[in-house]
Write an enzyme that holds these catalytic residues in place. Structure first.
Site, mmCIF file in Angstrom:
data_model
loop_
_atom_site.group_PDB
_atom_site.id
_atom_site.type_symbol
_atom_site.label_atom_id
_atom_site.label_comp_id
_atom_site.label_asym_id
_atom_site.label_seq_id
_atom_site.Cartn_x
_atom_site.Cartn_y
_atom_site.Cartn_z
ATOM 1 N N ARG A 14 0.844 -1.206 0.000
ATOM 2 C CA ARG A 14 0.000 0.000 0.000
ATOM 3 C C ARG A 14 0.874 1.249 0.000
ATOM 4 N NH1 ARG A 14 -0.457 4.553 2.158
ATOM 5 N NH2 ARG A 14 -0.260 3.667 4.239
ATOM 6 N N ASP A 15 1.576 1.545 1.073
ATOM 7 C CA ASP A 15 2.505 2.684 1.042
ATOM 8 C C ASP A 15 3.585 2.415 0.001
ATOM 9 O OD1 ASP A 15 3.842 5.088 1.815
ATOM 10 O OD2 ASP A 15 3.137 4.828 3.855
ATOM 11 N N HIS A 18 3.338 3.740 -3.621
ATOM 12 C CA HIS A 18 3.870 5.061 -4.007
ATOM 13 C C HIS A 18 5.242 4.922 -4.657
ATOM 14 C CE1 HIS A 18 0.809 7.577 -2.171
ATOM 15 N NE2 HIS A 18 0.946 6.981 -1.003
ATOM 16 N N SER A 168 3.474 10.807 8.577
ATOM 17 C CA SER A 168 3.520 10.765 7.105
ATOM 18 C C SER A 168 4.782 11.398 6.542
ATOM 19 C CB SER A 168 2.322 11.508 6.521
ATOM 20 O OG SER A 168 1.141 11.171 7.182
ATOM 21 N N HIS A 195 2.781 4.580 12.785
ATOM 22 C CA HIS A 195 3.209 4.440 11.385
ATOM 23 C C HIS A 195 4.341 5.431 11.145
ATOM 24 C CE1 HIS A 195 2.404 4.143 6.896
ATOM 25 N NE2 HIS A 195 2.881 5.372 6.941
ATOM 26 N N HIS A 197 7.864 7.011 9.054
ATOM 27 C CA HIS A 197 8.670 7.137 7.835
ATOM 28 C C HIS A 197 10.089 7.518 8.238
ATOM 29 C CE1 HIS A 197 6.022 6.576 4.325
ATOM 30 N NE2 HIS A 197 5.063 6.872 5.182
ATOM 31 N N TYR A 286 3.927 18.938 3.458
ATOM 32 C CA TYR A 286 3.496 17.981 2.436
ATOM 33 C C TYR A 286 4.418 18.026 1.226
ATOM 34 C CZ TYR A 286 -1.013 16.200 3.995
ATOM 35 O OH TYR A 286 -1.997 15.518 4.638
#
Lengths: 338, 338
Positions: A14-15, A18, A168, A195, A197, A286
């Protein structure tokens, strides 16, 4: 401290979408699912990188249909439950119903960290369907621990059984992670997840800190396959958890071998920390801001990293790309006046 | 807690030598030195990967002479002091005298974590020469914090002004690091340093933990250029330190740009965590054991990682490659009897 077995939620499919521009084939999905399942992971998430309904002009078309992605994963997961991601606004109740019908048993309903309200109907629908229902608070670095808790409480009130702190942008320090998870564990009656990164090279460390504070679930992917600098790598986190005696059900060697022999050769580019992903982790904005900042930086002769830092200080959360020109102009003026 | 500025000791041109098979040219050394110096780093270490006298059949010949490596670095370091590494047994008092004459102002006298005794004459000589003299306890994961402190006290008694916890195998967890640095800070009158590797993906995290416990110096390299999974990357640690407000003199953007534009294109292979380096971090043994374990694993049909884990449990510190066959045979027997 004795603690329950940690639940691993794999996001390779899923991730990781990307990092492969959503182009996994069903053959690749089948192969990876078998290996991840066999390694002992508890939940395998498989969806377009931006969740149900994400395959589009705006977010990029996936190679396979949503149905094929989910059904292929379900077909090859013997022990693990299969999960999907749903961002209200991109995915709908209908998408969720279909994913459930295809065999998905877990759903993570994801919102920006200050907008949990939009998840109400989706969380309630998932609970109605009898799914393992998770609230997923993205960009958790962009608000205070206290505000994040308020948003989490909303998701709890809608019926979510687990709430995630989602880093994220890979922008949380270890203290940032500790404060958020500790507050969740103290004030929520749900399970709690993390979660991570790796933008600041803290994916594994933050996951360990989260587990030390009592997190029940953690997200990982083989070789860190995921957006930007990648997710917390399964095999790396498992190695450290083994060394620390934190209980889980994942076989280290199987995860290492799947990462090295199968995942890495499938990568289009190495998933690693580079200047771009480090900048995102450092500024915490972002990724959609990057291109704008680079253009404005060139036009006004200022470092795009200064623009992003300033925009972040101003509290941008996404959608304020129009601030960038103004910031670039201000920085250029300051430069002249020095 | 307010704290003094952290001293950065760059190892791009020393530990990084391993990652380029000691083949940096003087042009590359000059270019990297200028950039590292300009970024604000305090000390630039430049030596064969295995220290003074390391260029040999046994450890690999460096492309340039020791003299040219050190003199080139000295010539281009305007603000940073230049350092060298010395492993007694490989390098000698004479090597040290020459390095000092060529302009080296810092020396790190490195021994295995249980063998500080062999550093006495070299540390005393360095002090006599008026050098910034550092004791460097390699493979610090291979003994207890208490034993490590006893060895550090020896180096202190010889006159070292700074003592390092050196995580050569990248095998320390954050708690392991915390315990060792805290004990050093409590019981030594010297400054304290930390040298991390990224095998368990904890290079940055362990360095932060060390700084939280009061470490005065930290080792980093551009883009993590170093042996195995690499060292703590300068630009990544600086980004996290900036976010946390820990004081230092390094310019983040300059470090990022040097890493991305100059260091990465010079790499022969990407410095990253792979199965091999993760295995070393997980088992904590010397890399010299790897090849033997792989051979024995094949011969006896057992996983080389199990052999290394067992050898590590038995307390191997280096030089016990002969244990490997016995361990492989035992594991093969156990396998048959299951």
């Amino acid at each position: 401290m004795r603690r329950a077995k940690v639940i691993f939620n794999d996001v390779t499919l899923r991730d990781g979408m990307h990092a492969i521009r959503h182009q996994y084939s069903t053959d690749q999905i089948a192969e990876l699912t078998k290996l991840i399942d066999d390694s002992g992971v508890d939940i395998i998430e498989a969806t377009h990188g931006d969740g149900l309904g994400g395959s589009s002009i705006q977010y990029g078309f996936s190679r396979e249909t949503e149905k094929d992605i989910i059904k292929t994963t379900v077909a090859h997961a013997k022990n693990a439950k299969v999960g999907v991601l749903l961002l209200p606004g991109i995915g709908t109740i209908e998408h969720l119903q279909r994913a459930h019908d295809w065999g998905a048993q877990v759903v993570r309903v994801a919102t920006h960290c200050t907008e949990a309200d939009v998840s109400e109907q989706h969380i309630k629908k998932a609970v109605d369907l009898g799914m393992d229902t998770v609230g997923f608070l993205m960009m958790s670095s962009r608000t205070t621990p206290e505000n994040l808790l308020e948003e989490a409480k909303k998701m709890e009130s809608y019926g979510a059984g687990t709430i995630y702190v989602v880093d994220s942008a890979g922008a949380l320090t270890m203290d940032d992670t500790r404060n958020r998870i500790a507050l969740f564990k103290e004030h929520l009656n749900t399970a709690v997840g993390f979660h991570g990164h790796n933008n600041l090279s803290l994916g594994v460390a933050n996951s360990i800190v989260a587990l030390e504070e009592g997190a029940d679930r953690v997200d990982t992917s083989l070789a860190g396959m995921g957006a930007g600098a990648g997710n917390t790598a399964t095999e790396q986190l498992v190695a450290v958890m083994n060394r620390m005696g934190i209980p889980h059900g994942v076989d280290l060697y199987k995860a290492m071998d799947a990462a090295e022999n199968v995942m890495k050769p499938m990568m289009e580019r190495p998933v690693q920390i580079d200047r771009l992903s480090l900048t995102l982790g450092y500024t915490g904005v972002y990724s959609s801001f990057l291109l704008f900042a680079e253009r404005a930086g060139k036009e006004y002769g200022v470092d795009p990293r200064d623009i992003l830092t300033k925009v972040a200080e101003m509290g941008a959360v996404g959608g304020q790309e129009d601030w960038i020109i103004g910031v670039a102009q201000d920085l250029a003026k300051q430069k002249l006046s020095v």
